[in-house]
Design an enzyme around this catalytic site. Sequence first.
Site: not given
Length: 98
Positions: A62-64
């Site tokens: 998961i990231c931005r």
Amino acid sequence: MKEISTIELQSLLEENKELNMVDVREAAEVAEGKIPGAVNIPLGLLEFRMHELNKSKEYVMICRSGGRSAQAAEFLKNQGFKVINMTGGMLAWQGETE
């Protein structure tokens, strides 16, 4: 690369599926909210902290927005890990955060 949408991930969490999630954003970004249960390992530290992960488990990255998590997923895949990239990142996440 395997991918999962934010909606699919949210459904799995609502079904109480056991998921291993790694948020590769920086600590300041995570402080604004992360998916409950996700472990924060910033992308820049992943190489040094991948020993904390278990190759027998599958990890949702998961990231931005989905870019850094894709890089992280590709890196870990090349190291022999099973990974899924969450597309759209936290910008697309509609679920609960902590």
